[in-house]
Write an enzyme that holds these catalytic residues in place. Sequence first.
Site, PDB file in Angstrom:
ATOM      1  N   SER A  90      47.761   8.525 -13.081  1.00 21.22           N
ATOM      2  CA  SER A  90      47.284   7.637 -14.047  1.00 21.22           C
ATOM      3  C   SER A  90      48.253   7.396 -15.363  1.00 21.22           C
ATOM      4  CB  SER A  90      46.048   7.781 -14.580  1.00 21.22           C
ATOM      5  OG  SER A  90      45.344   6.547 -15.132  1.00 21.22           O
ATOM      6  N   LEU A  91      48.000   7.849 -16.351  1.00 21.65           N
ATOM      7  CA  LEU A  91      48.784   7.796 -17.528  1.00 21.65           C
ATOM      8  C   LEU A  91      49.922   8.571 -17.568  1.00 21.65           C
ATOM      9  CD1 LEU A  91      49.052   9.919 -20.172  1.00 21.65           C
ATOM     10  CD2 LEU A  91      46.665   9.611 -20.375  1.00 21.65           C
ATOM     11  N   ARG A 115      48.203   0.633 -24.039  1.00 19.87           N
ATOM     12  CA  ARG A 115      47.679   0.571 -22.793  1.00 19.87           C
ATOM     13  C   ARG A 115      45.901   1.174 -23.127  1.00 19.87           C
ATOM     14  NH1 ARG A 115      46.797   4.728 -18.649  1.00 19.87           N
ATOM     15  NH2 ARG A 115      46.887   4.035 -16.482  1.00 19.87           N
ATOM     16  N   HIS A 199      40.534   1.754 -13.886  1.00 20.33           N
ATOM     17  CA  HIS A 199      41.284   1.559 -12.340  1.00 20.33           C
ATOM     18  C   HIS A 199      40.023   0.847 -11.378  1.00 20.33           C
ATOM     19  CE1 HIS A 199      44.669   4.030 -13.121  1.00 20.33           C
ATOM     20  NE2 HIS A 199      43.842   4.910 -13.735  1.00 20.33           N
ATOM     21  N   GLN A 248      48.831  -0.927 -11.549  1.00 15.64           N
ATOM     22  CA  GLN A 248      48.045   0.630 -11.516  1.00 15.64           C
ATOM     23  C   GLN A 248      46.812   0.333 -12.571  1.00 15.64           C
ATOM     24  OE1 GLN A 248      48.707   3.044 -14.640  1.00 15.64           O
ATOM     25  NE2 GLN A 248      49.779   4.827 -13.754  1.00 15.64           N
TER      26      GLN A 248
END
Length: 308
Positions: A90-91, A115, A199, A248
């Site tokens: 992820s990040l 984000r 997500h 993503q």
Amino acid sequence: MRAFIFPGQGSQAIGMGAALAEASRPAKDVFAEVDEALGQNLFRLMREGPDDKLKLTENAQPAIMAHSIAVLRTLGVDLAGVANFVAGHSLGEYSALCAAGAFDLATTAKLLKLRGQAMQQAVPVGEGAMAALLGADLVLAQKIADAAERGEVCTVANDNDPSQVVISGHKAAIDRAIEMAKDMGAKRAIALPVSAPFHCPLMQPAADAMQDALSYVVVETPAVPLFANVTAQPTTDPDTIRTQLVEQVTGMVRWRESVANMFNAGVHEFVEVGGKVLGPMVKRIAPDAKVTSVVTIEDIEAMAKEIA
């Protein structure tokens, strides 16, 4: 072959980076540069807390990235000389891209701050939720999510390893999934202490915000290929990377497949930079792989000897 991998949200902790900054000038410089880029004293928050403020998505994301890059710069290696691939959860994908030179440090910090804010603002607090399904593979998790949906969003967010899949969506749907998970064959279902349903399609406003932000950013060709979360395949193309970072936000993190595909491509050593979260997942996916977590100055010194 070796891959450097970078942890995602949840790996933050009060005191992170403090001892490293005392022992390493490059680490200290990383934290100072991130503070300057963000116009906030993030490193003080990392060192001293409070915990609830550090856990905020907009702080946790750049903090985890800064810690990973501080570890990497203290290690002082040319990434292309020691790694064949990078990947991040992820990040952590942003940390991996920063490590590989696709983004500079200041840009990465600003992107992650944005984000985090965009993901937090996408869904009102209390409307979304996430849950970990333990003892469930992707097929079973998808069945549970489908059964719990009932006109709301309930979807697989993270395919972490063969025994742990995370679902995300509307809170009522996630609550239903937790209730029915055991009867449908999962060992356990645990609600996750997160502030937003990451997500999943509910994150579309955040994906739009990232598309806008990334359209202004230069993406360099990374020094080594990135195994992307949304495809579980390697890429070095800047335009592809930009597109995949947008996808993503709402897409599934295909971590299990990414690790399996790297292992099948010949990667038998995984180095987790700045955390100890991904290592156990890697071992469950590829039991024969060598896994090393590099967090402390002692870890860094040991790794430096090994790859010298």
